[in-house]
Motif scaffolding. Structure first.
Motif, PDB file in Angstrom:
ATOM      1  N   SER A 118       0.836  -1.207   0.000  1.00 26.75           N
ATOM      2  CA  SER A 118       0.000   0.000   0.000  1.00 26.75           C
ATOM      3  C   SER A 118       0.868   1.253   0.000  1.00 26.75           C
ATOM      4  CB  SER A 118      -0.938   0.006   1.204  1.00 26.75           C
ATOM      5  OG  SER A 118      -1.852  -1.068   1.108  1.00 26.75           O
ATOM      6  N   ALA A 119       1.924   1.250   0.796  1.00 29.63           N
ATOM      7  CA  ALA A 119       2.823   2.408   0.843  1.00 29.63           C
ATOM      8  C   ALA A 119       3.411   2.679  -0.541  1.00 29.63           C
ATOM      9  CB  ALA A 119       3.933   2.182   1.863  1.00 29.63           C
ATOM     10  N   LEU A 120       3.907   1.634  -1.184  1.00 28.80           N
ATOM     11  CA  LEU A 120       4.513   1.801  -2.498  1.00 28.80           C
ATOM     12  C   LEU A 120       3.486   2.294  -3.524  1.00 28.80           C
ATOM     13  CD1 LEU A 120       7.052   1.579  -4.222  1.00 28.80           C
ATOM     14  CD2 LEU A 120       6.447  -0.830  -4.659  1.00 28.80           C
ATOM     15  N   LEU A 140      10.167  11.753  -4.736  1.00 22.09           N
ATOM     16  CA  LEU A 140      11.335  10.883  -4.922  1.00 22.09           C
ATOM     17  C   LEU A 140      11.964  10.509  -3.583  1.00 22.09           C
ATOM     18  CD1 LEU A 140      12.855  12.739  -7.994  1.00 22.09           C
ATOM     19  CD2 LEU A 140      11.886  10.414  -8.001  1.00 22.09           C
ATOM     20  N   ASN A 141      12.048  11.464  -2.665  1.00 26.52           N
ATOM     21  CA  ASN A 141      12.581  11.165  -1.331  1.00 26.52           C
ATOM     22  C   ASN A 141      11.708  10.160  -0.591  1.00 26.52           C
ATOM     23  OD1 ASN A 141      15.074  12.490  -1.017  1.00 26.52           O
ATOM     24  ND2 ASN A 141      14.057  14.448  -0.666  1.00 26.52           N
ATOM     25  N   ASN A 142      10.393  10.262  -0.759  1.00 22.69           N
ATOM     26  CA  ASN A 142       9.509   9.283  -0.118  1.00 22.69           C
ATOM     27  C   ASN A 142       9.773   7.883  -0.642  1.00 22.69           C
ATOM     28  OD1 ASN A 142       8.114  10.866   1.725  1.00 22.69           O
ATOM     29  ND2 ASN A 142       6.589  11.496   0.222  1.00 22.69           N
ATOM     30  N   LEU A 143       9.974   7.771  -1.945  1.00 24.09           N
ATOM     31  CA  LEU A 143      10.304   6.457  -2.503  1.00 24.09           C
ATOM     32  C   LEU A 143      11.652   5.966  -1.976  1.00 24.09           C
ATOM     33  CD1 LEU A 143       8.878   7.021  -6.062  1.00 24.09           C
ATOM     34  CD2 LEU A 143       8.266   5.122  -4.546  1.00 24.09           C
ATOM     35  N   GLY A 144      12.594   6.871  -1.831  1.00 23.12           N
ATOM     36  CA  GLY A 144      13.881   6.495  -1.244  1.00 23.12           C
ATOM     37  C   GLY A 144      13.728   5.989   0.179  1.00 23.12           C
ATOM     38  N   GLN A 158      19.599   5.767  -5.040  1.00 21.22           N
ATOM     39  CA  GLN A 158      19.315   6.295  -6.385  1.00 21.22           C
ATOM     40  C   GLN A 158      18.130   7.265  -6.349  1.00 21.22           C
ATOM     41  OE1 GLN A 158      21.418   5.788  -9.030  1.00 21.22           O
ATOM     42  NE2 GLN A 158      20.220   7.509  -9.754  1.00 21.22           N
ATOM     43  N   TYR A 159      17.091   6.920  -5.610  1.00 23.38           N
ATOM     44  CA  TYR A 159      15.944   7.834  -5.504  1.00 23.38           C
ATOM     45  C   TYR A 159      16.339   9.139  -4.818  1.00 23.38           C
ATOM     46  CZ  TYR A 159      12.227   4.980  -7.426  1.00 23.38           C
ATOM     47  OH  TYR A 159      11.420   4.274  -8.288  1.00 23.38           O
ATOM     48  N   HIS A 160      17.146   9.035  -3.767  1.00 28.25           N
ATOM     49  CA  HIS A 160      17.566  10.253  -3.059  1.00 28.25           C
ATOM     50  C   HIS A 160      18.491  11.112  -3.926  1.00 28.25           C
ATOM     51  CE1 HIS A 160      15.420   9.222   0.488  1.00 28.25           C
ATOM     52  NE2 HIS A 160      16.150   8.155   0.745  1.00 28.25           N
ATOM     53  N   LYS A 161      19.355  10.464  -4.726  1.00 28.07           N
ATOM     54  CA  LYS A 161      20.200  11.231  -5.646  1.00 28.07           C
ATOM     55  C   LYS A 161      19.343  11.936  -6.692  1.00 28.07           C
ATOM     56  CE  LYS A 161      24.546   8.689  -5.290  1.00 28.07           C
ATOM     57  NZ  LYS A 161      25.510   7.807  -5.976  1.00 28.07           N
ATOM     58  N   ASN A 162      18.355  11.225  -7.217  1.00 23.24           N
ATOM     59  CA  ASN A 162      17.445  11.848  -8.189  1.00 23.24           C
ATOM     60  C   ASN A 162      16.667  12.998  -7.540  1.00 23.24           C
ATOM     61  OD1 ASN A 162      18.242  10.085 -10.199  1.00 23.24           O
ATOM     62  ND2 ASN A 162      16.487   8.726  -9.968  1.00 23.24           N
ATOM     63  N   LEU A 181      20.335  14.197   3.868  1.00 23.99           N
ATOM     64  CA  LEU A 181      20.111  13.577   5.164  1.00 23.99           C
ATOM     65  C   LEU A 181      19.739  12.107   4.999  1.00 23.99           C
ATOM     66  CD1 LEU A 181      19.670  13.843   8.278  1.00 23.99           C
ATOM     67  CD2 LEU A 181      17.301  14.401   7.741  1.00 23.99           C
ATOM     68  N   TYR A 182      18.814  11.824   4.092  1.00 29.65           N
ATOM     69  CA  TYR A 182      18.388  10.447   3.875  1.00 29.65           C
ATOM     70  C   TYR A 182      19.511   9.591   3.308  1.00 29.65           C
ATOM     71  CZ  TYR A 182      13.606  12.167   4.586  1.00 29.65           C
ATOM     72  OH  TYR A 182      12.465  12.722   5.089  1.00 29.65           O
ATOM     73  N   MET A 183      20.343  10.169   2.434  1.00 31.19           N
ATOM     74  CA  MET A 183      21.464   9.391   1.897  1.00 31.19           C
ATOM     75  C   MET A 183      22.436   9.051   3.017  1.00 31.19           C
ATOM     76  SD  MET A 183      22.415  10.725  -1.909  1.00 31.19           S
ATOM     77  CE  MET A 183      21.954  12.437  -1.905  1.00 31.19           C
TER      78      MET A 183
END
Length: 183
Positions: A118-120, A140-144, A158-162, A181-183
């Motif tokens: 569900s989250a995805l 994109l950060n949420n997906l990361g 990769q999502y956080h870089k994007n 921060l997330y990376m």
């Protein structure tokens, strides 16, 4: 000043202005984490918006009310209820920014609950809605974050870089900082 404006709109029975002021005042209380006061004003705004059948204001208020309930994990079911109420209105209005925000909020609740499918689903729907907007990096950060929680670190990075690159193009410093921060 908003309270004064509310009084004037109330005295001349101008419902659109009244709903706007009630919502603005609710936002102030929400930002100060005075949840009871925020909900009081948001619900008053909601009743007025319902009288007007103002779908955009209703969608926004559902999200705002959901955000107040989201402050406390005990109320996440109530938050989810309000976030989901906004979806059909956002879709009808073709308001991708509001739809993207609502989907992201729903995705966060499901991610907190480890309901990964569900989250995805909601994070991807948020990304699709927010593509080509100034909030694309948020999605994109949420997906990361999702892939981090799933232990899929290469995909997460990769999502956080994007997200960082997207945020940098739009000078969105908050999203740039969050990406790092997330990376």
């Amino acid at each position: 000043y908003w309270l004064q404006s509310l009084h004037v709109f109330d005295s001349i029975d101008e419902k659109t202005g009244k709903a706007n002021m009630l919502s603005n005042i609710g936002a102030v209380y929400s930002n100060q984490t005075e949840d009871d006061k925020a909900l009081e004003y948001y619900y008053r705004a909601l009743r007025t918006a319902e009288q007007l059948n103002d779908k955009l204001r209703l969608a926004t208020l559902y999200i705002n009310i959901g955000n107040v309930y989201y402050h406390n994990p005990v109320n996440h079911n109530k938050a989810l209820e309000y976030f989901k109420k906004s979806l059909p209105l956002c879709e009808e209005l073709e308001d991708n920014n509001t739809l993207g925000s609502a989907c992201a909020n729903i995705g966060e609740i499901y991610l907190d609950r480890n309901q990964f499918d569900s989250a995805l689903f909601y994070f991807k729907k948020s990304k699709t809605s927010l593509d080509n907007s100034e909030d694309a990096a948020y999605a994109l950060n949420n997906l990361g974050r999702f892939y981090t929680k799933r232990g899929k670190y290469d995909e997460a990075i990769q999502y956080h870089k994007n997200a960082f690159d997207t945020a940098q193009k739009g000078s969105a410093t908050l999203y740039m900082a969050q990406s790092k921060l997330y990376m």
